[in-house]
Design an enzyme around this catalytic site. Structure first.
Site, mmCIF file in Angstrom:
data_model
loop_
_atom_site.group_PDB
_atom_site.id
_atom_site.type_symbol
_atom_site.label_atom_id
_atom_site.label_comp_id
_atom_site.label_asym_id
_atom_site.label_seq_id
_atom_site.Cartn_x
_atom_site.Cartn_y
_atom_site.Cartn_z
ATOM 1 N N CYS A 167 -22.112 -0.692 -11.692
ATOM 2 C CA CYS A 167 -21.920 0.280 -10.610
ATOM 3 C C CYS A 167 -22.003 1.732 -11.079
ATOM 4 O O CYS A 167 -21.893 2.643 -10.269
ATOM 5 C CB CYS A 167 -20.586 0.022 -9.920
ATOM 6 S SG CYS A 167 -20.454 -1.661 -9.291
ATOM 7 N N HIS A 307 -15.007 7.523 -7.630
ATOM 8 C CA HIS A 307 -15.594 6.177 -7.567
ATOM 9 C C HIS A 307 -14.901 5.382 -6.455
ATOM 10 O O HIS A 307 -15.573 4.726 -5.660
ATOM 11 C CB HIS A 307 -15.441 5.481 -8.913
ATOM 12 C CG HIS A 307 -16.189 4.199 -9.008
ATOM 13 N ND1 HIS A 307 -17.563 4.126 -8.853
ATOM 14 C CD2 HIS A 307 -15.774 2.925 -9.231
ATOM 15 C CE1 HIS A 307 -17.947 2.869 -8.969
ATOM 16 N NE2 HIS A 307 -16.887 2.120 -9.205
ATOM 17 N N GLU A 318 -8.051 5.360 -11.396
ATOM 18 C CA GLU A 318 -8.875 6.564 -11.341
ATOM 19 C C GLU A 318 -8.065 7.769 -10.865
ATOM 20 O O GLU A 318 -8.229 8.878 -11.390
ATOM 21 C CB GLU A 318 -10.075 6.353 -10.421
ATOM 22 C CG GLU A 318 -10.992 7.571 -10.381
ATOM 23 C CD GLU A 318 -12.150 7.433 -9.408
ATOM 24 O OE1 GLU A 318 -13.075 8.264 -9.489
ATOM 25 O OE2 GLU A 318 -12.126 6.504 -8.566
ATOM 26 N N LYS A 335 -17.037 5.860 -0.205
ATOM 27 C CA LYS A 335 -17.277 4.433 0.015
ATOM 28 C C LYS A 335 -16.496 3.916 1.223
ATOM 29 O O LYS A 335 -16.776 2.822 1.718
ATOM 30 C CB LYS A 335 -16.911 3.629 -1.238
ATOM 31 C CG LYS A 335 -17.860 3.847 -2.421
ATOM 32 C CD LYS A 335 -17.464 2.981 -3.601
ATOM 33 C CE LYS A 335 -18.372 3.212 -4.807
ATOM 34 N NZ LYS A 335 -18.135 4.522 -5.463
ATOM 35 N N HIS A 340 -19.947 0.011 -0.821
ATOM 36 C CA HIS A 340 -20.239 0.190 -2.240
ATOM 37 C C HIS A 340 -21.677 -0.223 -2.512
ATOM 38 O O HIS A 340 -22.014 -1.403 -2.446
ATOM 39 C CB HIS A 340 -19.267 -0.660 -3.064
ATOM 40 C CG HIS A 340 -19.275 -0.366 -4.526
ATOM 41 N ND1 HIS A 340 -20.219 0.432 -5.126
ATOM 42 C CD2 HIS A 340 -18.448 -0.788 -5.525
ATOM 43 C CE1 HIS A 340 -19.976 0.499 -6.420
ATOM 44 N NE2 HIS A 340 -18.906 -0.231 -6.689
ATOM 45 N N PHE A 399 -18.561 -2.441 -13.872
ATOM 46 C CA PHE A 399 -18.151 -3.631 -14.613
ATOM 47 C C PHE A 399 -18.692 -3.541 -16.041
ATOM 48 O O PHE A 399 -19.837 -3.138 -16.265
ATOM 49 C CB PHE A 399 -18.714 -4.890 -13.957
ATOM 50 C CG PHE A 399 -17.941 -5.377 -12.755
ATOM 51 C CD1 PHE A 399 -16.818 -4.720 -12.296
ATOM 52 C CD2 PHE A 399 -18.352 -6.523 -12.085
ATOM 53 C CE1 PHE A 399 -16.117 -5.181 -11.192
ATOM 54 C CE2 PHE A 399 -17.665 -6.997 -10.980
ATOM 55 C CZ PHE A 399 -16.546 -6.323 -10.535
#
Length: 410
Positions: A167, A307, A318, A335, A340, A399
């Site tokens: 991502c 993110h 985060e 998002k 996403h 990931f």
């Protein structure tokens, strides 16, 4: 054109996107500021056939079939179709610059690549035999297909690259494109990310990971970063593409400059193949690296497009990292509206950060009704916010522990 030093100034001169909010940049930005959700129930027979536990996603607002001619559609996976549409808009927006082909590059990423092509080819072979597999299956499914197709389309010979970092892929593509220009390898680079993974198998796989929201009865409210009631992310699709140039090249041709890429930073958690390091140390390291590259401090950052996937664990990690690095920034989680886009997310959200910088408006974070206790950051909850003058940042994490941060300035 003269070769450049490693500290060459890099600017953005073109922007293009197709995504769940719109088929172009203008429509997308208007929908974003209005707090529009691009999430809806999937209208496809396979949802019921496979009894999927998640029945909704953020699908592209404008299908590629409405934009590209049928012969092109047949030769490209949907992920490449999205990339081509976004790249065409970005290139036109940049004024279709005249540039030596050997000084024009492409860096376009995908987290998964042509997964619909792979899965459809397997289904065709198992159900109807080998002769039903398309001859162009391999060129369509390659993760580098989007970069290659754009390179062919534009005649870009300085290199066609496709970084894959889950991502974080789209943001990492912009980082590598920046470095190509800084190091004198190109004058102009088309960069960004794309993804098209709204298909029964990826949906089932992410569901089995407990990564997707299961709010089937209220899809538009499913993506809710920083909200106590969040239960996972929402799958999205689309692409974001930018045209980068050396400032020298852009000014010589009188190009419109959206923003400067002031600094870039990357790191790796080296912690786990899926969940992020709970300490947030890797995310913080990427942000601080981008600031060092920018010759700025966290106090200079007025806005961060986070993110912020709407996962139970990820958002808080985060948020704490942002609070340590840029405590005064207005933070948004777009998002909540786009879902996403996986490998396309970092590029699309870089575009959002650039437009926020230009318009001095932070997009809203919708569905934030019950914020986490002690949330340590200032989130633009449910409404767009005016911004002070300053620099902005985009974060993208993936990931495998991939962390990318990019700082943009006027």
């Amino acid at each position: 054109m003269a070769r450049h030093a490693a500290n060459t100034e890099v600017v953005i001169t073109g922007i293009g996107t197709t995504n769940p909010l719109g088929g172009n940049t203008a429509d997308t930005w208007a929908a974003l500021l209005a707090g529009t959700s691009g999430v809806a129930t999937i209208d496809a027979e396979w949802v019921q056939r496979f009894e999927l536990p998640v029945t909704f996603a953020a699908q592209a607002a404008v299908p590629p079939s409405q934009v590209l001619p049928t012969p092109q559609l047949r030769r490209m996976d949907p992920s490449t179709q999205f990339a081509i549409i976004a790249a065409d808009e970005a290139w036109e927006d940049a004024g279709s610059p005249e540039v030596d082909a050997n000084r024009l590059g492409v860096v376009v990423a995908s987290g998964i690549g042509g997964i619909q092509t792979i899965l459809n080819a397997w289904s065709a072979m198992t159900e109807r035999g080998v002769r039903r597999v398309l001859p162009l299956t391999v060129p369509m499914l390659m993760p580098n297909a989007s970069a290659a197709q754009i390179s062919v389309r534009l005649g870009a010979k300085a290199g066609a690259h496709a970084p894959t970092s889950a991502c974080a892929s789209g943001a990492e593509a912009i980082v590598w494109a920046t470095e190509l220009i800084r190091r004198g390898k190109a004058d102009v680079v088309v960069a960004g990310g794309t993804e098209a993974a709204i298909h029964p198998m990826p949906m089932a796989a992410f569901s089995r990971m407990q990564a997707l929201s299961k709010r089937n009865d209220d899809p538009t409210a499913a993506s809710r970063p920083y909200d106590k009631d969040r239960d996972g992310f929402v799958m999205g699709e689309g692409a974001g593409i930018v045209v980068l140039e050396s400032a020298e090249h852009a000014r010589a041709r009188g190009a419109n400059i959206y923003a400067h890429i002031r600094g870039v930073g990357m790191s790796a958690d080296a912690y786990d193949i899926a969940p992020p390091d709970p300490s947030g140390a890797g995310q913080e390291a990427a942000m601080r690296a981008a600031l060092r590259d920018s010759d700025l401090t966290g106090r200079d950052i007025v806005h961060i497009n986070a993110h912020a996937t709407s996962t139970i664990v990820g958002d808080g990690i985060e948020a704490e990292a942002i609070a340590r690095v840029a405590p005064d920034a207005v933070v948004c989680g777009t998002k909540s509206m786009t879902g996403h886009l996986l490998g396309g997310a970092g590029a699309l959200e870089s575009i959002f950060a650039v437009l926020a910088l230009r318009e001095r408006k932070a997009p809203p974070t919708i569905n934030l009704e019950n914020p986490d206790d002690g949330l340590p950051i200032d989130v633009s909850a449910n409404h767009a916010r005016e911004l002070q003058a300053g620099a902005v940042m985009n974060n993208a994490f993936g990931f495998g522990g991939h962390n990318v941060a990019i700082v943009f300035s006027k």
